[in-house]
Write a protein that holds these residues in place. Structure first.
Motif, PDB file in Angstrom:
ATOM      1  N   ARG B 364       0.850  -1.208   0.000  1.00 55.65           N
ATOM      2  CA  ARG B 364       0.000   0.000   0.000  1.00 55.65           C
ATOM      3  C   ARG B 364       0.881   1.251   0.000  1.00 55.65           C
ATOM      4  O   ARG B 364       0.580   2.239  -0.686  1.00 55.65           O
ATOM      5  N   GLN B 365       1.949   1.197   0.776  1.00 55.55           N
ATOM      6  CA  GLN B 365       2.880   2.331   0.825  1.00 55.55           C
ATOM      7  C   GLN B 365       3.488   2.573  -0.563  1.00 55.55           C
ATOM      8  O   GLN B 365       3.555   3.708  -1.031  1.00 55.55           O
ATOM      9  N   GLU B 366       3.895   1.501  -1.217  1.00 55.81           N
ATOM     10  CA  GLU B 366       4.497   1.637  -2.545  1.00 55.81           C
ATOM     11  C   GLU B 366       3.479   2.158  -3.555  1.00 55.81           C
ATOM     12  O   GLU B 366       3.803   2.961  -4.428  1.00 55.81           O
ATOM     13  N   TYR B 367       2.246   1.699  -3.410  1.00 61.75           N
ATOM     14  CA  TYR B 367       1.210   2.128  -4.367  1.00 61.75           C
ATOM     15  C   TYR B 367       0.934   3.628  -4.218  1.00 61.75           C
ATOM     16  O   TYR B 367       0.722   4.338  -5.214  1.00 61.75           O
ATOM     17  N   LEU B 368       0.954   4.106  -2.979  1.00 62.11           N
ATOM     18  CA  LEU B 368       0.753   5.545  -2.752  1.00 62.11           C
ATOM     19  C   LEU B 368       1.860   6.342  -3.448  1.00 62.11           C
ATOM     20  O   LEU B 368       1.594   7.349  -4.126  1.00 62.11           O
ATOM     21  N   ALA B 369       3.102   5.880  -3.307  1.00 55.84           N
ATOM     22  CA  ALA B 369       4.218   6.576  -3.963  1.00 55.84           C
ATOM     23  C   ALA B 369       4.047   6.534  -5.490  1.00 55.84           C
ATOM     24  O   ALA B 369       4.314   7.521  -6.188  1.00 55.84           O
ATOM     25  N   HIS B 370       3.586   5.391  -5.992  1.00 56.60           N
ATOM     26  CA  HIS B 370       3.330   5.212  -7.434  1.00 56.60           C
ATOM     27  C   HIS B 370       2.308   6.243  -7.910  1.00 56.60           C
ATOM     28  O   HIS B 370       2.468   6.887  -8.951  1.00 56.60           O
ATOM     29  N   TRP B 371       1.266   6.423  -7.121  1.00 47.63           N
ATOM     30  CA  TRP B 371       0.205   7.382  -7.488  1.00 47.63           C
ATOM     31  C   TRP B 371       0.733   8.817  -7.420  1.00 47.63           C
ATOM     32  O   TRP B 371       0.569   9.626  -8.342  1.00 47.63           O
ATOM     33  N   GLU B 372       1.402   9.137  -6.302  1.00 53.44           N
ATOM     34  CA  GLU B 372       1.912  10.506  -6.137  1.00 53.44           C
ATOM     35  C   GLU B 372       2.891  10.880  -7.259  1.00 53.44           C
ATOM     36  O   GLU B 372       2.927  12.033  -7.693  1.00 53.44           O
ATOM     37  N   ARG B 403     -14.888 -16.348 -11.798  1.00 59.23           N
ATOM     38  CA  ARG B 403     -13.872 -16.856 -10.871  1.00 59.23           C
ATOM     39  C   ARG B 403     -12.728 -15.890 -10.619  1.00 59.23           C
ATOM     40  O   ARG B 403     -11.769 -16.238  -9.931  1.00 59.23           O
ATOM     41  N   ASP B 404     -12.784 -14.702 -11.196  1.00 59.22           N
ATOM     42  CA  ASP B 404     -11.641 -13.794 -11.073  1.00 59.22           C
ATOM     43  C   ASP B 404     -12.117 -12.425 -10.601  1.00 59.22           C
ATOM     44  O   ASP B 404     -12.661 -11.642 -11.373  1.00 59.22           O
ATOM     45  N   ALA B 405     -11.914 -12.169  -9.330  1.00 59.08           N
ATOM     46  CA  ALA B 405     -12.338 -10.881  -8.784  1.00 59.08           C
ATOM     47  C   ALA B 405     -11.159  -9.922  -8.591  1.00 59.08           C
ATOM     48  O   ALA B 405     -11.253  -8.934  -7.877  1.00 59.08           O
ATOM     49  N   SER B 406     -10.056 -10.183  -9.297  1.00 58.42           N
ATOM     50  CA  SER B 406      -8.846  -9.370  -9.080  1.00 58.42           C
ATOM     51  C   SER B 406      -9.065  -7.892  -9.376  1.00 58.42           C
ATOM     52  O   SER B 406      -8.499  -7.034  -8.695  1.00 58.42           O
ATOM     53  N   TYR B 407      -9.868  -7.605 -10.406  1.00 55.89           N
ATOM     54  CA  TYR B 407     -10.047  -6.202 -10.793  1.00 55.89           C
ATOM     55  C   TYR B 407     -10.823  -5.391  -9.753  1.00 55.89           C
ATOM     56  O   TYR B 407     -10.763  -4.169  -9.749  1.00 55.89           O
ATOM     57  N   THR B 408     -11.547  -6.065  -8.906  1.00 56.36           N
ATOM     58  CA  THR B 408     -12.174  -5.341  -7.797  1.00 56.36           C
ATOM     59  C   THR B 408     -11.363  -5.482  -6.502  1.00 56.36           C
ATOM     60  O   THR B 408     -11.176  -4.517  -5.774  1.00 56.36           O
ATOM     61  N   THR B 409     -10.867  -6.693  -6.248  1.00 57.82           N
ATOM     62  CA  THR B 409     -10.204  -6.965  -4.962  1.00 57.82           C
ATOM     63  C   THR B 409      -8.974  -6.102  -4.733  1.00 57.82           C
ATOM     64  O   THR B 409      -8.671  -5.733  -3.593  1.00 57.82           O
ATOM     65  N   VAL B 410      -8.272  -5.772  -5.807  1.00 54.74           N
ATOM     66  CA  VAL B 410      -7.050  -4.974  -5.632  1.00 54.74           C
ATOM     67  C   VAL B 410      -7.354  -3.649  -4.937  1.00 54.74           C
ATOM     68  O   VAL B 410      -6.571  -3.164  -4.120  1.00 54.74           O
ATOM     69  N   TRP B 411      -8.536  -3.086  -5.219  1.00 55.91           N
ATOM     70  CA  TRP B 411      -8.878  -1.802  -4.589  1.00 55.91           C
ATOM     71  C   TRP B 411      -9.307  -1.990  -3.130  1.00 55.91           C
ATOM     72  O   TRP B 411      -9.137  -1.073  -2.316  1.00 55.91           O
ATOM     73  N   ASN B 412      -9.843  -3.163  -2.784  1.00 55.81           N
ATOM     74  CA  ASN B 412     -10.098  -3.460  -1.363  1.00 55.81           C
ATOM     75  C   ASN B 412      -8.786  -3.560  -0.600  1.00 55.81           C
ATOM     76  O   ASN B 412      -8.675  -3.086   0.538  1.00 55.81           O
ATOM     77  N   ALA B 413      -7.799  -4.208  -1.230  1.00 54.14           N
ATOM     78  CA  ALA B 413      -6.498  -4.340  -0.561  1.00 54.14           C
ATOM     79  C   ALA B 413      -5.919  -2.961  -0.271  1.00 54.14           C
ATOM     80  O   ALA B 413      -5.303  -2.731   0.769  1.00 54.14           O
ATOM     81  N   LEU B 414      -6.131  -2.035  -1.211  1.00 55.54           N
ATOM     82  CA  LEU B 414      -5.583  -0.677  -1.069  1.00 55.54           C
ATOM     83  C   LEU B 414      -6.526   0.236  -0.289  1.00 55.54           C
ATOM     84  O   LEU B 414      -6.165   1.364   0.047  1.00 55.54           O
ATOM     85  N   ASP B 415      -7.727  -0.237  -0.027  1.00 57.35           N
ATOM     86  CA  ASP B 415      -8.785   0.567   0.617  1.00 57.35           C
ATOM     87  C   ASP B 415      -9.088   1.842  -0.168  1.00 57.35           C
ATOM     88  O   ASP B 415      -9.363   2.902   0.409  1.00 57.35           O
ATOM     89  N   TYR B 416      -9.066   1.737  -1.477  1.00 57.26           N
ATOM     90  CA  TYR B 416      -9.443   2.874  -2.310  1.00 57.26           C
ATOM     91  C   TYR B 416     -10.964   2.872  -2.507  1.00 57.26           C
ATOM     92  O   TYR B 416     -11.588   1.813  -2.590  1.00 57.26           O
ATOM     93  N   VAL B 417     -11.521   4.052  -2.602  1.00 55.99           N
ATOM     94  CA  VAL B 417     -12.952   4.193  -2.881  1.00 55.99           C
ATOM     95  C   VAL B 417     -13.172   3.921  -4.369  1.00 55.99           C
ATOM     96  O   VAL B 417     -12.430   4.431  -5.208  1.00 55.99           O
ATOM     97  N   ALA B 418     -14.179   3.133  -4.710  1.00 58.36           N
ATOM     98  CA  ALA B 418     -14.420   2.805  -6.116  1.00 58.36           C
ATOM     99  C   ALA B 418     -15.913   2.863  -6.412  1.00 58.36           C
ATOM    100  O   ALA B 418     -16.715   2.297  -5.671  1.00 58.36           O
ATOM    101  N   CYS B 419     -16.252   3.555  -7.490  1.00 55.81           N
ATOM    102  CA  CYS B 419     -17.659   3.690  -7.874  1.00 55.81           C
ATOM    103  C   CYS B 419     -17.867   3.136  -9.277  1.00 55.81           C
ATOM    104  O   CYS B 419     -17.219   3.577 -10.236  1.00 55.81           O
TER     105      CYS B 419
END
Lengths: 496, 496
Positions: B364-372, B403-419
């Motif tokens: 999560r820390q690395e992803y934040l740096a990636h975004w910034e 059988r593949d929820a990766s495209y949603t689950t990744v945002w749960n792992a990051l706790d990002y808001v998704a609409c």
């Protein structure tokens, strides 16, 4: 060149403090003075301060990584591990203009409420070196008490900011989980997500506590730490809009937690505070403890679930022993770190851990209902505004005797914001040993027996003001009210 | 008597929907009409509405407890377990004037992205009953798609709000952890504190999403749920003050997650959205996925650590089988619940669990740096304002194939808001199967092979707009901007 002069004054005082109580682990004066000089030049050139902490020397617990420095956290295993990056909080403090200048001592593992490790040794209490400094932010507590730093940063998973604040006569704030950014700080039991440690300030003044919190939160820590809550500093909350503007507050006074009756000086501090609050026009009711023993039990289980393995894994790198006692005679003895729920050979499974975490959530739910229900008896139309609680059942005890952190840990379990404030000092002539009461538990009996006014003489006595989760602003404002009431009442009584 | 008429209209429509797709688990019309009548009388008598949701019928996932009703969550074991108390969210919705009237179907355990259990059977897709409704909030998704409810509440631990929203052509918001109160709601894997499930709204309209979030947050959920974040509804954030006022946004478009290339219709939805955003004066850049596979790996490990034991413990009460497949032919078959990292006889210890949780925080820390770091390439002076991402590598697939929820689950792992927002529908004449590409993984190959335009014909195609943690207000506002751009561009193209 005021920043350079201020930094110089504090580092000299810090070095004296270190000689008295052994509180420091790193002293980086050249770096601090260079930064102070930059700040002085910036102010001279632009006529502006660089940020809200311009030129303020800040001490940091030896856990908060600073680029280029070693942060051992009391582990021999981590000697030589130089940080390649500042912790998020250090970045923010620097951007705000602060001048980090020393790092301060901790116990190995951080999971002790005293301060001793095999690298730097023991930090002792400046009021009486036979007494503990408290821990795990014991270096901070003693350094600040000796005026070697105006503001320090500690961490608190079960009382580690508040206990050294109490034992050294300071103000100290335990914020809620993730209000202050933790990213880049080393720790024990990393990955334990259920009762996380938090960072927070210790200071000689409440204004220092507020300044730190307002500056850090206003710097948008969520842009540096993904776990930091995206929640602005709330001026309305600080103005106590949800607490009737602070005009007539109702406090719940916790006289004991149902397990241990505090020593005489702590009870006296509650009495002093009660009288001051009544004199200031506030009201007080008795705060009934609700399942404090069960709450602390879940905390103990959750930490224990992986703590021993965690400690042993780090210690094994160097082969150093895991420290097993804080007694003077036992320094370095390896017996038992005390962190396992069910014996040496039993591994707690993830599923078992979840059951305790589930129980903890249930208890938090019940505690919220318990708090809300006080609206019926406060007379303000609101539930109790804050709880005034002991921070320990004693003042700073002799080394090795600080074994009960229940009075602080319960608020970590609940994630309530808690701010320690000083009230008085142990006075053997006033704080005589009372006749034995009907003991609430074995722990209560042992605690009663430990009290001897001569042993604890001159130790500071403080209390905690406890508010709800993420109520940092209101808790600081209410502590200011209590602190002012204490000072006003003291002045009034002195005149009589 | 408008509330009674509205409730009547929706309950009748809901019953028709149920006959078509099997979406309901409880229908409590008498209670709902009695409440609607009260609301009508209140309005008539006082001239005021009781709250921001006055008279709005709301459907609730069969997980959200309502006093006096059974909430089985798909477990035979929980038949006969009547709630003695409303969930915190239900209390708030009632206080806001909402009219709960039905509960909706889920998969046993909730840990499936389809909807089938041994009590109520299978919920099917209203656009094509050979396709899945998605899950776990599949009852909600289909009921709302059939206009049987204007607004529903689902839960999302890995996509369970968003997948049914995508598969049924709806808007659906996955808020951050603890922004909407969860207290009093039953769940799987309780005590798993590291990647918690969240509650959130599904609706035919974005205004419904906003209305729900604003009403719930303004009701101070932290007074009913100790885990709910004390964070007010933020009008400044909704006005996109931190996103340049929303005038010229920069979106990162995620074309694939590095593991699976989405089916043709999903790629077409990204192209449509890109064109609409450019036409509206915004900019887009390519969003590079950062360790999505590793992030989803930590989620899988953490859930698996105790999931099987959790499922078996509940199922054992009645002796029912733990459902092991969502395939039509396999209904009720007991083979493997699929939630263990390392085989049947290996227990994951608390310490092992912590190591994965620690890894997740690091990612999560690395992803934040990636975004910034995107601030350097957006041209706005800000980092990317939001990500536009597929919600799955396909539209609603046939039963048992989701059988593949990766495209949603990744945002749960990051706790990002998704609409989630709807974009188009599968059109076999346009969405022809493309020639095979160089596959990114075995999963990618299998996904490519699954695509057949005829099978997926008419399925809705949506996408997700993803913002930062606790940016609910801004995510809703930016989704409104994207939605308006899509509608404007569609109208413009229709005129050509």
């Amino acid at each position: 060149m005021v920043c350079c002069r201020v930094t110089t004054a504090f580092y000299k005082r810090a070095i004296i403090a270190h000689q008295l109580v052994n509180c420091l682990t790193e002293i980086f004066v050249d770096r601090a003075l260079a930064r102070a000089k930059e700040l002085d030049e910036y102010l001279k050139k632009t006529g502006k301060v660089i940020g809200p902490l311009h030129g303020l020397p800040i001490s940091l617990k030896d856990q908060i990584r600073i680029k280029g420095l070693e942060t051992t956290m009391g582990y021999v295993s981590w000697i030589g591990d130089y940080a390649d990056k500042d912790a998020a909080l250090v970045e923010i403090l620097q951007e705000c203009g602060a001048v980090p200048f020393v790092q301060t001592n901790v116990p190995q593992t951080l999971m002790w409420a005293e301060t001793y490790n095999s690298i730097f040794g023991r930090t002792v209490n400046p009021y009486n070196r036979n007494l503990t400094s408290g821990g795990s932010s014991g270096g901070e507590g003693t350094l600040i008490a000796l005026k070697g730093s105006p503001l320090g940063v500690g961490s608190d998973i079960g009382g580690s900011i508040r206990i050294p604040s109490l034992f050294n006569g300071l103000y100290g704030l335990r914020p809620s989980y993730n209000r202050v950014p933790y990213a880049g700080v080393v720790n024990s039991m990393e990955g334990q997500d259920s009762i996380p440690s938090v960072l927070g300030p210790l200071s000689n003044s409440l204004s220092g506590i507020k300044l730190f919190m307002q500056a850090v939160i206003s710097a948008k820590p969520w842009l540096k730490d993904p776990l930091a809550i995206r929640k602005k500093w709330d001026d309305e909350a600080y103005a106590l809009v949800e607490h009737g503007g602070g005009q007539k507050l109702c406090f719940g006074l916790l006289w004991n937690d149902g397990e241990t009756v505090p020593h005489t000086p702590v009870i006296r501090a509650l009495e002093i505070t009660k009288a001051a609050l009544l004199a200031a026009g506030h009201t007080v009711i008795v705060w009934k403890p609700y399942k404090h023993v069960e709450l602390c039990g879940t905390v103990s289980y959750i930490w224990s679930a992986g703590a021993t393995e965690d400690f042993k894994t780090v210690a094994a790198i160097s082969g150093e022993p895991v420290i097993s006692t804080m007694e003077l005679a036992g320094e370095g003895t390896v017996v038992d770190a005390g962190f396992r729920p069910s014996g040496d050979n039993v591994t707690v499974s993830a599923y078992q851990l979840w059951q305790q975490q589930k129980l903890k959530t249930k208890l938090r739910q019940e505690y919220l209902a318990h708090w809300e229900a006080t609206a019926k008896i406060t007379g303000t139309g609101r539930p109790v505004d804050a709880i005034i609680s002991p921070g320990a059942p004693y003042t700073a005890p002799p080394h090795g005797k600080n074994r009960d952190a229940s009075y602080t840990t319960v608020w970590n379990a609940l994630d309530y914001v808690a701010c320690v404030f000083p009230v008085t000092k142990v006075d053997p002539s006033t704080d005589v040993k009372k006749p034995a009461h009907a003991f609430l538990s074995d722990r209560d009996k042992a605690n009663y027996e430990m009290y001897d006014p001569k042993v604890f003489a001159n130790a500071p006595v403080g209390l905690q003001l406890v508010g709800r989760t993420q109520e940092e602003e209101a808790v600081i404002a209410m502590t200011e009210i209590v602190d002012a009431a204490l000072k006003a009442n003291k002045a009034r009584l002195a005149k009589l």
